[in-house]
Design an enzyme around this catalytic site. Structure first.
Site, mmCIF file in Angstrom:
data_model
loop_
_atom_site.group_PDB
_atom_site.id
_atom_site.type_symbol
_atom_site.label_atom_id
_atom_site.label_comp_id
_atom_site.label_asym_id
_atom_site.label_seq_id
_atom_site.Cartn_x
_atom_site.Cartn_y
_atom_site.Cartn_z
ATOM 1 N N ASP A 77 0.859 -1.186 0.000
ATOM 2 C CA ASP A 77 0.000 0.000 0.000
ATOM 3 C C ASP A 77 0.893 1.232 0.000
ATOM 4 O O ASP A 77 2.117 1.110 -0.048
ATOM 5 C CB ASP A 77 -0.929 -0.011 1.229
ATOM 6 C CG ASP A 77 -0.162 0.144 2.541
ATOM 7 O OD1 ASP A 77 1.086 0.232 2.519
ATOM 8 O OD2 ASP A 77 -0.816 0.176 3.600
ATOM 9 N N ASP B 143 1.417 4.792 2.290
ATOM 10 C CA ASP B 143 1.002 5.444 3.533
ATOM 11 C C ASP B 143 1.481 6.899 3.552
ATOM 12 O O ASP B 143 2.634 7.182 3.214
ATOM 13 C CB ASP B 143 1.632 4.714 4.732
ATOM 14 C CG ASP B 143 1.453 3.204 4.667
ATOM 15 O OD1 ASP B 143 0.340 2.741 4.924
ATOM 16 O OD2 ASP B 143 2.428 2.493 4.338
ATOM 17 N N ASP C 276 -3.269 4.546 2.685
ATOM 18 C CA ASP C 276 -3.619 4.925 4.061
ATOM 19 C C ASP C 276 -3.226 6.373 4.283
ATOM 20 O O ASP C 276 -2.081 6.752 4.022
ATOM 21 C CB ASP C 276 -2.855 4.056 5.074
ATOM 22 C CG ASP C 276 -3.577 2.759 5.383
ATOM 23 O OD1 ASP C 276 -4.696 2.566 4.863
ATOM 24 O OD2 ASP C 276 -3.012 1.939 6.134
HETATM 25 P P1 8GT Z 1 4.236 -2.555 2.976
HETATM 26 O O1 8GT Z 1 5.238 -2.338 1.928
HETATM 27 O O2 8GT Z 1 3.780 -3.966 3.027
HETATM 28 O O3 8GT Z 1 3.121 -1.585 2.918
HETATM 29 O O4 8GT Z 1 5.050 -2.342 4.354
HETATM 30 P P2 8GT Z 1 4.880 -1.232 5.437
HETATM 31 O O5 8GT Z 1 4.565 0.073 4.811
HETATM 32 O O6 8GT Z 1 6.073 -1.306 6.292
HETATM 33 O O7 8GT Z 1 3.679 -1.783 6.314
HETATM 34 P P3 8GT Z 1 2.246 -1.151 6.651
HETATM 35 O O8 8GT Z 1 1.359 -2.284 7.040
HETATM 36 O O9 8GT Z 1 1.782 -0.298 5.524
HETATM 37 O O10 8GT Z 1 2.462 -0.274 7.974
HETATM 38 C C1 8GT Z 1 3.276 0.862 8.031
HETATM 39 C C2 8GT Z 1 3.693 1.148 9.432
HETATM 40 O O11 8GT Z 1 2.656 1.769 10.198
HETATM 41 C C3 8GT Z 1 4.040 -0.115 10.218
HETATM 42 O O12 8GT Z 1 5.285 0.054 10.784
HETATM 43 C C4 8GT Z 1 3.012 -0.199 11.314
HETATM 44 O O13 8GT Z 1 3.574 -0.722 12.511
HETATM 45 C C5 8GT Z 1 2.635 1.251 11.514
HETATM 46 N N1 8GT Z 1 1.320 1.443 12.149
HETATM 47 C C6 8GT Z 1 1.058 2.332 13.178
HETATM 48 N N2 8GT Z 1 -0.235 2.258 13.543
HETATM 49 C C7 8GT Z 1 -0.814 1.361 12.770
HETATM 50 C C8 8GT Z 1 -2.117 0.889 12.711
HETATM 51 O O14 8GT Z 1 -3.004 1.299 13.454
HETATM 52 N N3 8GT Z 1 -2.341 -0.028 11.756
HETATM 53 C C9 8GT Z 1 -1.337 -0.441 10.911
HETATM 54 N N4 8GT Z 1 -1.628 -1.329 9.988
HETATM 55 N N5 8GT Z 1 -0.106 -0.004 10.969
HETATM 56 C C10 8GT Z 1 0.186 0.865 11.881
HETATM 57 O O15 8GT Z 1 1.879 3.033 13.656
HETATM 58 MN MN MN Z 2 2.710 0.415 3.773
#
Ligand code: 8GT
Ligand code: MN
Length: 562
Positions: A336, A338, A486
Site C-alpha cells: 500500500d 502510507d 492509508d
Molecule cells: P508494505 O510495503 O507492506 O506496505 O510495508 P509497510 O509500509 O512497512 O507496512 P504497513 O502495514 O503499511 O504499515 C506501516 C507502518 O505503520 C508499520 O510500521 C506499522 O507498525 C505502523 N502502524 C502504526 N499504527 C498502525 C495501525 O493502526 N495499523 C497499521 N496497519 N499499521 C500501523 O503506527
Molecule cells: Mn505500507
C-alpha cells in the site's frame, strides 16, 4: 574444555590399551586420529610414542585427554567426534566414548615436539587445531545487540534464503493467530538481516541473540540441505495457501479467513460463489483482489503522493504531507502507500480528513474509503495505555483509482493534469464531472462511463492487470489500477512520534516499544513518549530526539528494515 578432574576416572576402557599403568605421564592419554593421517603413519607414530613412555590408545574412550590429528581443522575433528559419540558424547555412564569439548584437540606439531622433548610439552595456542576458514568466512560479528531497534537493518542484506524461510514460518504462525511464535521467527529473521555477511555455517551463529531453538533448527536445515522440510510442508499446505489467499482480500483478517476455510472456502472465487454477506471493505477487497495484490511501485507511490498533495493543499494550504511506511524505508515496492499529514499551526489539521476525502471523491480518485476520527486524548490515555500498535489518529483507509498513461512513464504535474483535463473534457473544467459510479464497489471496474484522464504514471501495469474476478467483463487492458492508500492526520506536536511509529517496519516498532518499557520504564506510542519514573511526557520534534530520549543510537529509516 571440561577440567580433567571433573571427568570420571573409573570409566571402562574398551581399547587395546597398551596399559597406561606403565605410562610415564599419568593424566595424558593420547588418541591419534587416523583420518587424513593414514593407518601406517598412525601405527608408526603410536609405536614411537609408546616407546617414549606415552599412553596412546587405539580406540576412543572417555579416558582420552588429547586427540592429535594431522591436516584436519578443529571443526572437522569436532564433527568427526560428534559422529563417533552420537551427537553429544557421553561422559561416564556407559563410559565408552570421549566427550567432545572435554579433550584437547591438537595438531601433530604438539605430538612431534613432545616426542622430541620426551615429555608432553605445554600446550600453546599454536598447538591447538585451528578453525579452518572457509573463503570469505571470517566471522566479523563480534557482538550483536538483542533489540532490533539497536541495530542497523538495511533493505538489502546477506541472508535472504534464511530470512525467507523464517518469514514463511512467521507468516504461518500469524495466520494461525499464534503471535508469540510469529514474533520469535520475525526476531530471528531480523537478526540475520542485520548481519554484515552471509551465514554459511551454523557455528557462526554461536553467541548471537534472538535465535530460538526452533529458528536455529530451521536455519541449520537450510544451511545443510538448502531447504527446510517444515517450510516446504507449510508452503504446500492447503490451509496455508487458502489462508494467504483469503487474508489477501482487503478487509479480511485471520479469524474470518479461518472460519471460511473451515467452511471449505479456499479462494476468493470460492468466497464470491458462496453468497456470504460481506461488509463494504470486503466487497471492495474482492472486487479489486488481483490489483490490490500487485505490488505498488515507487513511481505509483509518488504519483499518488501528488494527488494527495493536491487534495490536501486544496482544502488546507500549508499542510505538510510525508510519505511513510515501507517507501520511507527505501522499499521500491509496497502493498500500500502510507501518508502522514500535519500542519505547523496546531489545530488547523482538525477535521481535515473529511474535507480531503470529499475532494478526492469529487475528483473520482477514490474507489473505497473509510475514515475514522481522532480519538486520542493524552491526559486520559497516555500513561495508562499499554504500548500498542494501534493508534488513534484521524485516519482514512482507502482504495485509490490510479490512472495510467500507457504511452509513457512520466509523472505529470498538477498543472499538466489540469491542462489535460481541460483538453479532454469537452465542456471544459467547470462542467467536468468525474463519473462517481466508478467509485461504487458493486460496479465493475471497466465501466464504459467517461473517466477523468487525470494522471499519471506508468509503465506496464495496464498490461499486467488481469483481474480474475469479473474478468469476463474486461475487454482489454485498462488505463488505471486500484491501489491501497492509508492517510493519517497528526497534530504537529505529535508529528515526530507519528512519523517514527508509521515508518516501520512493524518489528522495528515493536522492538522500540519493548525497549522503552523493559529498558527505560517508558511507554512509547505513535502519539507520545511517557516516562514512568519521572511521571511525565517527553516532548520531541524530531525522530532523533525520540531516539535520544530512549537512550538509543539514531537509526535512519533505511536501516529500520527489521
Ligand atoms: P508494505 O510495503 O507492506 O506496505 O510495508 P509497510 O509500509 O512497512 O507496512 P504497513 O502495514 O503499511 O504499515 C506501516 C507502518 O505503520 C508499520 O510500521 C506499522 O507498525 C505502523 N502502524 C502504526 N499504527 C498502525 C495501525 O493502526 N495499523 C497499521 N496497519 N499499521 C500501523 O503506527
Ligand atoms: Mn505500507
Amino acid at each position: 574444555m571440561v577440567p580433567l578432574k571433573r571427568r570420571k576416572v573409573n570409566c571402562s576402557v574398551t581399547s587395546d590399551s597398551s596399559g597406561d599403568r606403565t605410562s610415564k605421564f599419568p593424566g595424558v592419554v593420547i588418541y591419534l586420529l587416523e583420518r587424513k593421517m593414514g593407518a601406517s603413519r598412525r601405527a608408526f607414530l603410536t609405536r614411537l610414542g609408546r616407546g617414549k613412555g606415552f599412553n596412546i590408545e587405539y580406540s576412543l574412550s572417555c579416558s582420552i585427554t588429547h586427540i592429535v590429528s594431522e591436516n584436519n581443522s578443529g571443526e572437522e575433528v569436532r564433527t568427526w567426534l560428534n559422529l563417533q559419540t552420537g551427537g553429544q558424547g557421553r561422559e561416564g555412564g556407559e563410559g565408552r566414548t570421549a566427550r567432545p569439548g572435554s579433550v584437547h584437540l591438537l595438531d601433530i606439531v604438539w605430538y612431534t615436539e613432545s616426542m622430541h622433548a620426551g615429555i608432553p610439552v605445554i600446550i600453546l595456542d599454536r598447538h591447538r587445531l585451528q578453525e579452518r576458514e572457509k573463503p570469505g568466512l571470517e566471522l566479523a560479528v563480534v557482538s550483536v545487540p538483542s533489540y532490533a531497534c539497536q541495530r542497523h537493518t538495511p533493505l538489502l542484506h546477506h541472508n535472504i534464503t534464511l530470512t525467507d524461510a523464517l518469514s514463511i514460518l512467521a507468516e504461518n504462525a500469524e495466520l494461525g493467530e499464534n503471535e508469540g511464535r510469529g514474533v520469535a521467527f520475525r526476531r530471528a529473521a531480523a537478526l540475520l538481516k542485520s548481519l554484515p555477511q552471509e551465514v554459511r555455517g551454523a557455528e557462526q551463529l554461536q553467541g548471537l541473540p534472538c535465535l530460538g531453538e526452533h529458528s536455529l533448527r530451521v536455519i541449520k536445515e537450510v544451511l545443510e540441505d538448502g531447504v527446510s522440510h517444515e517450510v516446504e510442508t507449510t508452503t504446500h499446505s492447503e490451509q496455508f495457501k487458502a489462508m494467504k489467499a483469503l487474508t489477501g482480500i482487503f478487509g479480511v483478517g485471520a479469524k474470518t479467513a479461518d472460519r471460511w476455510f473451515r467452511e471449505g472456502i479456499h479462494t476468493p472465487s470460492d468466497l464470491q460463489r458462496s453468497g456470504h454477506t460481506l461488509n463494504r471493505a470486503q466487497r471492495a477487497g474482492l472486487q479489486y483482489y488481483d490489483e490490490l495484490n500487485l505490488p505498488v511501485t515507487k513511481s505509483e507511490a509518488v504519483a499518488i503522493g501528488q494527488i494527495v498533495e493536491r487534495a490536501v493543499h486544496a482544502v488546507l494550504p500549508g499542510a505538510e504531507i510525508t510519505l511513510i511506511g515501507g517507501f520511507r524505508r527505501g522499499k521500491q515496492t509496497g502493498h500500500d502507500v502510507d501518508f502522514l499529514i500535519t500542519h505547523p499551526d496546531e489545530g488547523r489539521e482538525e477535521g481535515l480528513m473529511p474535507k480531503v476525502v470529499s475532494w478526492l471523491e469529487a475528483q473520482g480518485f477514490l474507489l473505497y474509503q473509510k475514515t475514522t476520527g481522532n480519538s486520542y486524548l493524552e491526559s486520559k490515555e497516555g500513561p495508562a495505555r499499554p504500548a500498542s500498535n494501534m493508534d488513534r489518529f484521524e485516519r482514512c483507509f482507502s482504495i485509490f483509482r490510479l490512472s495510467a498513461d500507457t504511452e509513457g512513464s512520466e509523472i505529470q504535474t498538477g498543472r499538466e493534469i489540469q491542462k489535460e483535463k481541460e483538453i479532454q473534457t469537452e465542456d471544459g473544467p467547470q462542467t467536468y464531472s468525474p463519473t462517481l459510479t466508478n467509485t461504487d464497489p458493486h460496479t465493475h471496474s471497466d465501466s464504459p462511463h467517461p473517466l477523468p484522464q487525470t494522471l499519471v504514471v506508468v509503465g506496464d501495469h495496464a498490461q499486467k492487470v488481469s483481474w480474475v474476478l469479473g474478468h469476463s467483463q474486461c475487454s482489454g487492458p485498462r488505463s488505471w489500477r486500484a491501489v491501497r492508500v492509508d492517510l493519517v492526520v497528526s497534530p504537529y506536536s505529535q508529528f515526530a512520534f507519528a512519523l517514527l511509529g508509521w515508518t516501520g517496519s512493524k518489528l522495528f516498532e515493536r522492538e522500540l516499544r519493548r525497549w522503552a518499557v523493559h529498558e527505560k520504564a517508558m511507554t512509547l506510542s505513535s502519539h507520545a513518549l511517557y516516562d514512568r519514573k519521572r511521571t511525565q511526557y517527553l516532548r520531541a520534534s524530531s525522530e532523533e530526539e525520540i531516539f535520544a530520549h530512549l537512550g538509543l543510537e539514531y537509526i535512519p529509516p533505511c536501516d529500520r528494515n527489521a
